[in-house]
Scaffold this active site. Sequence first.
Site, PDB file in Angstrom:
ATOM      1  N   PHE A 152       0.847  -1.179   0.000  1.00  7.82           N
ATOM      2  CA  PHE A 152       0.000   0.000   0.000  1.00  7.82           C
ATOM      3  C   PHE A 152       0.885   1.232   0.000  1.00  7.82           C
ATOM      4  O   PHE A 152       2.074   1.155   0.354  1.00  7.82           O
ATOM      5  CB  PHE A 152      -0.901   0.001   1.254  1.00  7.82           C
ATOM      6  CG  PHE A 152      -2.371   0.117   0.956  1.00  7.82           C
ATOM      7  CD1 PHE A 152      -3.069  -0.961   0.443  1.00  7.82           C
ATOM      8  CD2 PHE A 152      -3.061   1.289   1.202  1.00  7.82           C
ATOM      9  CE1 PHE A 152      -4.436  -0.865   0.179  1.00  7.82           C
ATOM     10  CE2 PHE A 152      -4.414   1.399   0.957  1.00  7.82           C
ATOM     11  CZ  PHE A 152      -5.097   0.311   0.439  1.00  7.82           C
ATOM     12  N   GLN A 172      -7.469  15.332   3.168  1.00  6.08           N
ATOM     13  CA  GLN A 172      -6.794  14.513   2.155  1.00  6.08           C
ATOM     14  C   GLN A 172      -7.633  14.348   0.889  1.00  6.08           C
ATOM     15  O   GLN A 172      -8.828  14.047   0.959  1.00  6.08           O
ATOM     16  CB  GLN A 172      -6.506  13.127   2.729  1.00  6.08           C
ATOM     17  CG  GLN A 172      -5.756  12.213   1.780  1.00  6.08           C
ATOM     18  CD  GLN A 172      -5.435  10.883   2.428  1.00  6.08           C
ATOM     19  OE1 GLN A 172      -6.226   9.941   2.363  1.00  6.08           O
ATOM     20  NE2 GLN A 172      -4.276  10.793   3.073  1.00  6.08           N
ATOM     21  N   HIS A 214      -7.757  11.879  -2.070  1.00  6.05           N
ATOM     22  CA  HIS A 214      -7.272  10.588  -2.546  1.00  6.05           C
ATOM     23  C   HIS A 214      -7.008  10.696  -4.045  1.00  6.05           C
ATOM     24  O   HIS A 214      -7.832  11.249  -4.781  1.00  6.05           O
ATOM     25  CB  HIS A 214      -8.308   9.502  -2.274  1.00  6.05           C
ATOM     26  CG  HIS A 214      -7.787   8.108  -2.413  1.00  6.05           C
ATOM     27  ND1 HIS A 214      -7.432   7.568  -3.630  1.00  6.05           N
ATOM     28  CD2 HIS A 214      -7.540   7.136  -1.495  1.00  6.05           C
ATOM     29  CE1 HIS A 214      -7.013   6.327  -3.450  1.00  6.05           C
ATOM     30  NE2 HIS A 214      -7.055   6.040  -2.161  1.00  6.05           N
ATOM     31  N   LEU A 230     -14.407   6.075  -4.891  1.00  4.75           N
ATOM     32  CA  LEU A 230     -13.017   5.699  -4.664  1.00  4.75           C
ATOM     33  C   LEU A 230     -12.621   4.440  -5.412  1.00  4.75           C
ATOM     34  O   LEU A 230     -13.370   3.461  -5.460  1.00  4.75           O
ATOM     35  CB  LEU A 230     -12.786   5.480  -3.165  1.00  4.75           C
ATOM     36  CG  LEU A 230     -11.326   5.431  -2.735  1.00  4.75           C
ATOM     37  CD1 LEU A 230     -10.675   6.781  -2.926  1.00  4.75           C
ATOM     38  CD2 LEU A 230     -11.245   5.003  -1.272  1.00  4.75           C
ATOM     39  N   GLU A 269      -6.484   2.207  -3.170  1.00  2.89           N
ATOM     40  CA  GLU A 269      -5.030   2.163  -3.320  1.00  2.89           C
ATOM     41  C   GLU A 269      -4.545   0.730  -3.500  1.00  2.89           C
ATOM     42  O   GLU A 269      -3.452   0.476  -3.991  1.00  2.89           O
ATOM     43  CB  GLU A 269      -4.410   2.770  -2.067  1.00  2.89           C
ATOM     44  CG  GLU A 269      -3.028   3.311  -2.225  1.00  2.89           C
ATOM     45  CD  GLU A 269      -2.692   4.246  -1.079  1.00  2.89           C
ATOM     46  OE1 GLU A 269      -1.669   4.004  -0.430  1.00  2.89           O
ATOM     47  OE2 GLU A 269      -3.464   5.193  -0.831  1.00  2.89           O
ATOM     48  N   ARG A 293      -0.422   9.662  -0.418  1.00  2.00           N
ATOM     49  CA  ARG A 293      -1.541  10.142  -1.219  1.00  2.00           C
ATOM     50  C   ARG A 293      -1.402  11.606  -1.615  1.00  2.00           C
ATOM     51  O   ARG A 293      -1.796  11.987  -2.718  1.00  2.00           O
ATOM     52  CB  ARG A 293      -2.847   9.921  -0.452  1.00  2.00           C
ATOM     53  CG  ARG A 293      -3.188   8.443  -0.337  1.00  2.00           C
ATOM     54  CD  ARG A 293      -4.378   8.197   0.542  1.00  2.00           C
ATOM     55  NE  ARG A 293      -4.692   6.766   0.566  1.00  2.00           N
ATOM     56  CZ  ARG A 293      -5.666   6.222   1.296  1.00  2.00           C
ATOM     57  NH1 ARG A 293      -6.414   7.004   2.059  1.00  2.00           N
ATOM     58  NH2 ARG A 293      -5.882   4.931   1.268  1.00  2.00           N
ATOM     59  N   HIS A 339     -11.424  13.135   0.296  1.00  2.00           N
ATOM     60  CA  HIS A 339     -11.545  11.795   0.847  1.00  2.00           C
ATOM     61  C   HIS A 339     -11.583  11.728   2.367  1.00  2.00           C
ATOM     62  O   HIS A 339     -12.422  11.042   2.933  1.00  2.00           O
ATOM     63  CB  HIS A 339     -10.375  10.955   0.325  1.00  2.00           C
ATOM     64  CG  HIS A 339     -10.366   9.536   0.800  1.00  2.00           C
ATOM     65  ND1 HIS A 339     -11.447   8.700   0.632  1.00  2.00           N
ATOM     66  CD2 HIS A 339      -9.409   8.799   1.432  1.00  2.00           C
ATOM     67  CE1 HIS A 339     -11.153   7.498   1.128  1.00  2.00           C
ATOM     68  NE2 HIS A 339      -9.938   7.545   1.640  1.00  2.00           N
ATOM     69  N   ARG A 377      -2.934  11.425   6.005  1.00  2.00           N
ATOM     70  CA  ARG A 377      -3.100  10.063   6.495  1.00  2.00           C
ATOM     71  C   ARG A 377      -2.475   9.028   5.575  1.00  2.00           C
ATOM     72  O   ARG A 377      -2.645   9.078   4.366  1.00  2.00           O
ATOM     73  CB  ARG A 377      -4.588   9.735   6.694  1.00  2.00           C
ATOM     74  CG  ARG A 377      -4.812   8.295   7.145  1.00  2.00           C
ATOM     75  CD  ARG A 377      -6.262   8.012   7.436  1.00  2.00           C
ATOM     76  NE  ARG A 377      -7.113   8.077   6.264  1.00  2.00           N
ATOM     77  CZ  ARG A 377      -7.187   7.141   5.317  1.00  2.00           C
ATOM     78  NH1 ARG A 377      -6.406   6.088   5.350  1.00  2.00           N
ATOM     79  NH2 ARG A 377      -8.038   7.290   4.309  1.00  2.00           N
TER      80      ARG A 377
END
Length: 603
Positions: free
Chosen positions: A117, A237, A239, A249, A252, A283, A364, A406
Amino acid sequence: MPTHQFDAIIVGAGGAGLMAALYASKGGANVAVVSKLYPTRSHTGAAQGGIGAALGNLEEDKPIWHAYDTVKGGDYLADQNAAMVLAENAIDAVIELEHMGLPFDRTPDGRISQRRFGGHTSNFGEKAVPRACHAADRTGHMILQTLYQQCIKQQVRFFDEFHVVDLIMNDGKTAGVIAVELSTGQLHVFHAKAVMFATGGWGRVWSVTSNAHSLTGDGAAIALRRGIPMQDMEFFQFHPTGIYKMGILITEGVRGEGGVLLNRHGERFMEKYAPNIKDLASRDVVSRAIYLEVREGNGINGKPYVYLDIRPETVNRYFAEAGDSRRIDREYVEKKLPDILDFCRTYLGVDPVKEPMPVQPTAHYAMGGIPTNVNAEVVIDADWTVAPGLYAAGEVACVSVHGANRLGTNSLVDLIVFGRRGGMAIADYVKQADFVPLPDNPTAEIEAELERLRNSKGKTKPYEIRQQMQELMMANVGVFRTEELLQGAVDGLKELRERYRTDLIVEDGGMQFNTDLLEAWELGCMLDLAEVTALSALNRKESRGAHSREDYKQRDDENWMVHTLAYREGSDDDPSYRLDTSKKVDLSLAEEDERFKPKERVY
């Protein structure tokens, strides 16, 4: 006025709320969960790719490496004590979920499977490591179902479709909440020794978002109006991979399985921006890279999006070029990413195993929120003063474990770790605390506000103000920011607030399931949080994590290694905000290990 009394009220039935309810009830507390949705519709169910824990099932991994990635990914604004708590507690929390019955994917020898990730590395950034424990691409859904079953088993009381609209405080102490019963429109008082907000984020403040329609920041706005500050609201954030125009979404995990980002020339452009870890950079890095590619004319067909490619022939070519022995085929992709394939086929008419997916950054996740300590106790100032009986966990809270950005999978870790710790703390608190008396006529203020909205006879419908707010925030408080844009947002939001107060029309005057009324009330919450976000971003004169100022491009550790606390002052008719930046970032790990000291992030 119906009044209910419980030791603890948990507001919100997502992962954090259910985990807290489970542990508070196990600790002997009489617990009720109050939610405007049915629990299994909570937004935790939308989380796809995985929950991070340094289990080391495929390659060596350690909690200290997870903490390092969390601190680095958060651009060094994360409180390092909280990052270490998160990383160490994650292992037990994930294994506990497994024992509860969560159907994780498995390795051939039966252990929990893990995938790569963004930002997950071994040995302090040396190379990518598989840390994300997953159940296909439905990990959040499985967590939600598992915890709900456990709460039912534990006989937690649920009040579903009760919309919490106010927090009851008496002499600075928590006394309960007030909720609207959706089916009748009646107000209910919930009297409690302890209250936890676990109400999620507020992505609906922006026009392109991965967030559900229900994520309007209710809990955060209620707390703000009751004197609780909001922390680090400038950090939201984006994404990098939302479905073009829709914002839904694309996990990831697609890139964790080998997917790559391509521009209109078919170039894997992340090699320019993060030469070591490429498409698996944090991100904020990837989102900015996509914006820069589009700005330079490298968007697909001249449009503001790029391609995310998980086609086996593309991925296997890049694996071979990198000397990676992994190979994938159609069956592998179908097994690992079934929901993503279904989304794209349904909403885009694109089959990802045959053609690339059009993606753009999407609003996000809130790194900011209600400030808490590592036991989910709400703190009200830079001195970490605890508000008695008040707790927060999940996205609505700011521990601050995510800092300025994050790390992927840490949202689900946050829910489970700090929801559990909060539940334990609540169980201990209610054993020694008495009920705070309810004030006289506790519903008077919110009843007057709801009646004001119900009887509004202006010319502007709530959706019109909401749409203008969302477009303003997307244009001015997005991935890239300047003083001019941010000041424009502040001024524009003040105008929208004035129209909200003086020119709104709510057409449904009824009581039962009055979504027109409650969406108007939610709009007020979003306007509050949008204004705090814009003001906090205007005040922070540096670039850090998800807050990227084109007029202050460098990170400024000397002046801005601090948290922002925003307090609401003034009247409801004319609110103002006071910003306090005296709360220092915890650097306890850096004091013991040089590698945790703030430095340039290199991917």
